[in-house]
Enzyme design. Structure first.
Site, PDB file in Angstrom:
ATOM      1  N   HIS A 107      38.221  36.827 -26.419  1.00 45.54           N
ATOM      2  CA  HIS A 107      38.009  35.478 -25.839  1.00 45.54           C
ATOM      3  C   HIS A 107      37.549  34.622 -27.296  1.00 45.54           C
ATOM      4  O   HIS A 107      36.974  35.167 -28.106  1.00 45.54           O
ATOM      5  CB  HIS A 107      37.059  35.379 -24.867  1.00 45.54           C
ATOM      6  CG  HIS A 107      36.682  34.122 -24.243  1.00 45.54           C
ATOM      7  ND1 HIS A 107      37.217  33.449 -23.476  1.00 45.54           N
ATOM      8  CD2 HIS A 107      35.631  33.272 -24.753  1.00 45.54           C
ATOM      9  CE1 HIS A 107      36.424  32.332 -23.222  1.00 45.54           C
ATOM     10  NE2 HIS A 107      35.821  32.053 -24.219  1.00 45.54           N
ATOM     11  N   ASP A 186      31.876  30.979 -10.636  1.00 41.01           N
ATOM     12  CA  ASP A 186      31.938  30.141 -12.066  1.00 41.01           C
ATOM     13  C   ASP A 186      32.700  28.781 -11.670  1.00 41.01           C
ATOM     14  O   ASP A 186      32.515  27.739 -12.377  1.00 41.01           O
ATOM     15  CB  ASP A 186      32.780  31.050 -12.960  1.00 41.01           C
ATOM     16  CG  ASP A 186      32.859  30.394 -14.303  1.00 41.01           C
ATOM     17  OD1 ASP A 186      31.819  29.818 -15.002  1.00 41.01           O
ATOM     18  OD2 ASP A 186      33.987  30.092 -14.582  1.00 41.01           O
ATOM     19  N   ARG A 193      28.934  21.969 -13.994  1.00 44.98           N
ATOM     20  CA  ARG A 193      28.351  21.508 -15.335  1.00 44.98           C
ATOM     21  C   ARG A 193      28.998  20.530 -16.207  1.00 44.98           C
ATOM     22  O   ARG A 193      28.372  19.900 -16.989  1.00 44.98           O
ATOM     23  CB  ARG A 193      28.607  22.967 -16.254  1.00 44.98           C
ATOM     24  CG  ARG A 193      27.395  24.104 -15.817  1.00 44.98           C
ATOM     25  CD  ARG A 193      27.740  25.218 -16.356  1.00 44.98           C
ATOM     26  NE  ARG A 193      27.972  25.408 -17.883  1.00 44.98           N
ATOM     27  CZ  ARG A 193      28.641  26.376 -18.245  1.00 44.98           C
ATOM     28  NH1 ARG A 193      29.496  27.512 -17.998  1.00 44.98           N
ATOM     29  NH2 ARG A 193      28.684  26.332 -19.729  1.00 44.98           N
ATOM     30  N   SER A 208      29.303  32.440 -17.743  1.00 46.02           N
ATOM     31  CA  SER A 208      30.478  31.879 -17.490  1.00 46.02           C
ATOM     32  C   SER A 208      31.489  32.967 -18.099  1.00 46.02           C
ATOM     33  O   SER A 208      32.743  33.429 -17.416  1.00 46.02           O
ATOM     34  CB  SER A 208      30.936  30.508 -17.802  1.00 46.02           C
ATOM     35  OG  SER A 208      32.159  30.120 -17.782  1.00 46.02           O
ATOM     36  N   LYS A 212      33.732  36.433 -16.193  1.00 48.18           N
ATOM     37  CA  LYS A 212      35.465  36.520 -16.078  1.00 48.18           C
ATOM     38  C   LYS A 212      35.832  37.493 -16.841  1.00 48.18           C
ATOM     39  O   LYS A 212      36.839  38.142 -16.287  1.00 48.18           O
ATOM     40  CB  LYS A 212      35.685  35.170 -16.689  1.00 48.18           C
ATOM     41  CG  LYS A 212      35.494  34.045 -15.495  1.00 48.18           C
ATOM     42  CD  LYS A 212      36.029  32.549 -16.161  1.00 48.18           C
ATOM     43  CE  LYS A 212      35.220  32.183 -17.122  1.00 48.18           C
ATOM     44  NZ  LYS A 212      35.537  30.796 -17.344  1.00 48.18           N
TER      45      LYS A 212
END
Ligand code: URA
Length: 469
Positions: A107, A186, A193, A208, A212
């Site tokens: 990520h 989320d 958010r 978050s 995931k």
């Protein structure tokens, strides 16, 4: 008793009100504790997240709680509880037993020209890993992996759990969007958010991202935490704080988690823009990628191969990744992934084997070259300034749901360190309007910094953070 439509409606919505009323005394108290800088009990955090996922907490209360967390922070244990509660709000992807120890992912916190995932997922698959890469779309100035892949006609990012399993069985990697059933908390929290200025909070970002990733049941995860002009986190210190938080929580969730801290001042590679980045990724998998992109792909891949014990060291892992980029096996996986995700076999073949980019992806209508008005060495190209122009030209979106233009972008002809002489072209801009507006030309020219002497070499990756470091 006379049953009117009103009594029927009240009867129907009563369970919802009953749950809201049961939640009512507790939620304001939980918000108050966090607002005043207190530490929340595990049960309070779990109650809040369950309420978010079930829709039993009012949006105003969610917004207030998010702002309290944004302002007061959370300690490591609260952040871990928040992440696990978010993970429990949805399903987890189940894998066959024989894949144990092989499922990996990466990520990135977002960058300009950051196309690492496009080459890394197939390269890891070529090394025998299973890569269920759940990616996102571009937001603000940063590009999104899904938007880039959608510039290939037919590519479908929405795949069911069964399809994901099948693609991993047959190909070894897929790059897909979030499904409805994965981490529903989320989806609600992120949406709120976004409109309450509470995105930039370390515990909220950690919850978050890691929830995931944890629902993918990973063995190992590498995080590219970017800092600099075009990163969400500008200073290395704040990027490090986020990296440490995500490594700690990822590790607690049973994932071998490693973070790379990397500079995001100059664009990554030589092309920025959706289809242009696909082209550069294909070239990377043909062994012709620009040095900075290849470094990010091989480093992150090597760390993952080492983390799951496929190699004896991260350096050996880097060599393996480099060799699958050079021998065509990563590209073969990429081509197989494209066809498995809906691209016609002929299109995938032409793109990957013949480098027929203009015949497979829609080119922009116009292109304009910009030149320099002095001699010198390229010191830097401000990735943020460049990205802002590209966003205005349609590469990115300003709001979730906006369409993106797949064809526009830039090709950098003179990267950092390159020597230019007066009048030489340094960038080619692909655009849809016949004229490139003067303000865009000025901003792009401003993004280029030229100096009389070569600049010092840039250290792109400044640190690696793991649970043992
Ligand atoms: N990406 C995410 O998925 N979540 C965040 O909070 C920030 C970036």
């Amino acid at each position: 008793m006379i049953i009117t439509s009103t009594t029927r409606r009240v009867a129907l919505i009563w369970p919802y009100f009953a749950t809201l009323m049961a939640a009512a005394p507790q939620i304001p108290e939980i918000i108050r504790i966090k607002r005043d800088g207190g530490v929340l009990k595990d049960a309070d955090i779990e109650f809040f997240v369950q309420g978010v996922a079930k829709g039993t907490i009012q949006e105003s209360q969610i917004g207030a709680m998010l702002m309290a967390i944004r302002l007061q922070g959370m300690n490591a244990s609260e952040t871990a509880v928040l992440t696990r509660a978010m993970l429990s709000s949805g399903e987890r992807l189940p894998w066959p037993k024989e894949w144990h120890g092989l499922v990996v992912d990466k990520h990135s916190t977002g960058g300009v020209g950051d196309k690492v995932s496009l080459s890394l997922a197939p390269a890891l698959a070529a090394c025998g890993c299973k890569v269920p890469m759940i990616s996102g779309r571009g937001l603000a100035h940063t590009g999104g992996t899904l938007d880039k892949l959608e510039s290939i006609p037919g590519f479908c990012v929405q795949q069911s759990q069964q399809q994901i399993l099948h693609i991993l069985e047959t190909v070894g990697c897929c790059i897909v969007g979030q499904t409805e059933s994965l981490v529903p908390a989320d989806r609600v929290l992120y949406g709120i958010r976004d409109v309450t200025s509470t995105v930039d909070s370390i515990p909220l970002v950690t919850g978050s991202i890691i929830s995931k990733k944890a629902c993918e049941n990973l063995s190992a995860l590498v995080l590219d935490v970017k800092f600099g002009k075009a990163a969400f986190y500008k200073s290395e210190a704040s990027a490090r704080e986020l990296a440490i938080s995500m490594v700690e929580v990822g590790t607690q969730c049973g994932i071998r988690t490693i973070a790379v801290l990397s500079k995001m001042d100059n664009p990554i590679g030589l092309r920025v823009g959706n289809s242009l980045e696909v082209m550069e990724s294909v070239e990377c998998m043909q062994g012709k990628g620009p040095a900075d992109l290849v470094q990010l792909v091989t480093k992150q891949g090597g760390l993952l191969l080492n983390a799951i014990g496929k190699v004896g060291s991260a350096e050996e892992g880097e060599e393996q990744i480099r060799s699958v980029l050079l021998d065509g096996s990563a590209l073969a996986k990429f081509e197989a992934m494209l066809t498995a995700q809906g691209v016609e076999a002929g299109v995938a073949r032409r793109l990957c084997r013949d480098s027929d980019f203009s015949g497979t992806m829609k080119p922009a209508k116009y292109s304009t070259y910009l030149s320099v008005d002095q001699d010198g060495f390229v010191q830097s190209i401000d990735a943020m300034a460049l990205a802002i122009v590209l966003q205005k030209l349609g590469v990115g979106r300003s709001q979730v749901g906006d369409p993106v233009n797949h064809s526009v972008g830039v090709q950098i002809l003179a990267p950092v360190g390159h020597r230019l002489t007066r009048g030489e072209k340094w960038i080619r801009v692909f655009h849809e309007e016949a004229e490139l507006a003067g303000e865009h030309v000025a901003a792009l020219q401003e993004s280029l910094d030229i100096g009389p002497v070569p600049c010092a070499p840039i250290t792109l990756i400044t640190d690696i953070i793991s649970a043992s470091s």
